[in-house]
Enzyme design. Structure first.
Site, PDB file in Angstrom:
ATOM      1  N   HIS A  55      32.302  32.141  60.705  1.00 31.30           N
ATOM      2  CA  HIS A  55      31.467  32.650  61.782  1.00 31.30           C
ATOM      3  C   HIS A  55      30.689  31.493  62.408  1.00 31.30           C
ATOM      4  O   HIS A  55      30.558  30.424  61.815  1.00 31.30           O
ATOM      5  CB  HIS A  55      30.479  33.692  61.255  1.00 31.30           C
ATOM      6  CG  HIS A  55      31.095  35.041  61.033  1.00 31.30           C
ATOM      7  ND1 HIS A  55      31.758  35.360  59.872  1.00 31.30           N
ATOM      8  CD2 HIS A  55      31.151  36.156  61.834  1.00 31.30           C
ATOM      9  CE1 HIS A  55      32.203  36.611  59.961  1.00 31.30           C
ATOM     10  NE2 HIS A  55      31.850  37.117  61.136  1.00 31.30           N
TER      11      HIS A  55
ATOM     12  N   LYS B 142      24.900  32.962  62.517  1.00 33.10           N
ATOM     13  CA  LYS B 142      24.963  34.184  61.700  1.00 33.10           C
ATOM     14  C   LYS B 142      24.016  34.035  60.513  1.00 33.10           C
ATOM     15  O   LYS B 142      24.052  33.044  59.802  1.00 33.10           O
ATOM     16  CB  LYS B 142      26.397  34.424  61.218  1.00 33.10           C
ATOM     17  CG  LYS B 142      26.536  35.747  60.487  1.00 33.10           C
ATOM     18  CD  LYS B 142      27.994  36.106  60.244  1.00 33.10           C
ATOM     19  CE  LYS B 142      28.110  37.343  59.360  1.00 33.10           C
ATOM     20  NZ  LYS B 142      27.428  38.525  59.905  1.00 33.10           N
TER      21      LYS B 142
END
Lengths: 258, 258, 258, 258
Positions: free
Chosen positions: D149, D153
């Site tokens: 990600h 995040k």
């Protein structure tokens, strides 16, 4: 305990089968069939003394439950016919059997209620890839196949890649996107298999690998399998042996018992 | 502090450049060139009040050090000529300029000793991929290129993939392996670019991605780049601006300053 | 014609070297060193009749140009000292030699002006991956390493992954992004090697594979290498043999001669 | 024609739903629920004039068949209760509802025989990945999860990765291989989720991506999904709308209707 006879036990896949049976508690090797089998030293082929060996099909007498066959297509056809007629469940790793032969064996098995399996590919990862690709195609009609093999492979695309593409084409419930792309170099968009582009890479070092790429709005799904060596086939054979006993028809393709 | 003028500042890439300059301590935006530029509200295009705007090339008067140009090929040619003649270092993101124009500008820059850069691709990952592929080809003559783009891309293979394949072909010091493979389906082995197979995937969801696969005895090397959005181009422009000031010739391709 | 002696010729890597030398026109195998070497049947180890064999270092008398060594660290130290003193260029595939030994050999080689190479990894793909990762880190300070090996590998991360991470840390010219992530499960963010997260996957089927992932604004760059079998090491040895002859110092790491 | 009400129609996902409904022939948008909904200019939110808008749940009067809900967990609970009681089929994209609330809604739906769906993730590629991973785990007990990600995040591993690992752990029919590996650097072997290692990569440029790696004797299977942007969620909502009408219970997870 499942009793197994191995046809083609002297070949490379046959020997891998012999070894796998030895290492599996629930399986027992009871017999082997192979040319000149009666002249060999059993221990050289890793057979215990009490394993029977036969050099001709018509000499085979056995109480085996399952007949594993890694012989050439013509022998395999005769062998499997014999097995079904004697109520032995065939597990066949031969590819290239004719459609006529496949039909005949399927009918015979149905008549005799003998379950069996003929699979061109016993690699679990390859078979699961095909299964998942088929399922994903329902939701992602846009798909392409890329397969990578060593540079000595004679054909392109691989048989598995062609099968995968056909399965995708059949499973699609919507048309794929109308692509606006024009290839300025012939072949750049791959080979067309029922509307699914298939790309074949041939490079030294690679063994046998296949990818399916799916694309949808804002997302992508990729399924990949790598076969590093043929030992992988034995996982499939090991799953097939107990599975065919519970069946009453002859199936084509390992995916049918997964 | 490096003073920058942006030609095409009202377009999408021009605006990204304006924003990048603002966020970089060492850069100062001094002017913008664009059609109808004098009728606009500067703040709408994120220009400070003291940034000069010009709507025609012949009106430009500036002490900028660097001329960033994201206009169409014909304007870009005239703009860059003007920049070089005025000792301003051009950084040009226009692709599609003719060979004749490129040659003329290169000669002019050499004469005037003005460093500059014309790059079809300012994405660092794409440029590094090409650089590494070129180097790897010396040791791995066997290579294939796979590029993946959204289904709306009009051409296949992509310009970058063709450039990459040509660079690999040129960098090879040995012949690639003589492959025995025969394609049973046309196109399966990809498009041929000077002996390097290039495969183009076109699927919705994908943006712009390129892979180079190298294979050798018992091993493989893969270089992959993913462009998720065009903001990636600004990293390259940011590197180019201080770099061209130190040069005395016009270079084609970002790889020449990395 | 380059004359080569192979120390440890009876081992697996030694035998691969013997075979590689045979297949290379410019190399000639002139001698082998190994325990009990004088009792063996030369043909079993694929040595021609005129290849000399020695079972102890102090018995070696040879006009070899290059000394390939695939023995254990302690033997390798003594062997390489001997080689350098006799003007033979060492190419050593032993890992695990102590820093003290490495320093001593490096000094000796410098004194005698004898070029040589000690490399923990002769796999070209692995060495190029490290080289490219080092270069990419200049432009992409954000990087993570993922390595995948078979489940029998005793340590994690692999030595190569640790080296790669260290090289990246050293090559960075900017700080990596300050991540806001907090791991809710210990270890999820990998092992930390000088600020570069390293993730180790251990799964049956896998051989030896390494990936470096770089991320920047809107783009990503990935470099991956796969070692399918140890035959890949021979490409590196083959490149090293002619290279060390042209050098006048002892280098550590194949990347120094690529 | 399926009539739909959208709760949270003014938010980003709500607006994506409005647009998707417009583009789908079989769906009709009949109403929207949102705070201050009665003060807005309908056209700004892409609503036709005949679409009813409500600013409070207790004012809602509609003949909608399906209730799409992209509000916060507490509102969503009240909304869904209301919908079920009025025989409207809920399709809910809210994550973070409490177990007590989920149980209550499930019971209510069962009582009223109203089919519905609550799904934390409407991305088809992510849901198919989980489904396939679950199935593959039956044949490949050895698995690891890698998710990638963007660096912003906050948590690691991602919720989807943890769910995937749990599903794999539950679906396994054999124990995974006993690995001999010892981590020399803490965290190198990832985070442990019920015996499945999970590795989280956090890098700028990346969006949301997940891979599951399976390994078996001589082979590997990898399933990967990439979410490039949240438009991907709409494919799942589009599939759910007609599906819930045919159901008579409330399901948790999009995989239950695929």
């Amino acid at each position: 305990m499942i009793k197994v006879i191995v046809a083609g036990f002297m070949g490379s896949m046959g020997q891998k089968t012999v070894e796998m049976i030895k290492q599996t508690d629930d399986f027992q090797l009871v017999a082997g069939l192979g040319p000149h089998a009666q002249e060999i030293d059993k221990s050289e082929y890793h057979l215990a003394d009490d394993v029977q060996v036969f050099d001709q099909l018509n000499k085979v007498e056995t109480d085996a439950d399952v007949w594993v066959d890694f012989t050439l297509p013509n022998s395999a056809f005769e062998n499997v016919k014999f097995a079904i007629e004697h109520g032995i469940h065939p597990v066949v790793g031969t590819s290239g059997m004719s459609d006529a032969h496949l039909t005949e064996l399927t009918q015979l098995a149905a008549e005799k209620h003998v379950g069996g399996l003929i699979a061109p590919n016993f690699g679990l990862s390859a078979v699961l890839l095909m299964k998942f690709a088929q399922e994903a195609a329902k939701y992602f009609p846009d798909a392409e196949v890329i397969e990578m093999h060593h540079e000595d492979k004679l054909d392109a695309p691989s048989g598995t890649a062609i099968s995968t593409a056909k399965m995708i084409a059949e499973a699609r419930e919507q048309n794929p996107s109308a692509s606006k792309t024009e290839a300025t170099i012939d072949g750049a968009r791959g080979g067309d298999v029922e509307g699914v582009p298939v790309h074949s890479v041939r490079l030294p070092g690679y063994v046998a690998h296949e990818q399916v790429l799916f694309g949808g709005s804002g997302e992508a799904l990729t399924i990949r399998q790598d076969s590093f060596d043929r030992s992988s086939f034995m996982s499939g054979v090991k799953i097939a042996i107990p599975a065919v006993i519970k069946e009453t028809s002859l199936m084509i393709g390992l995916e049918n018992i997964l």
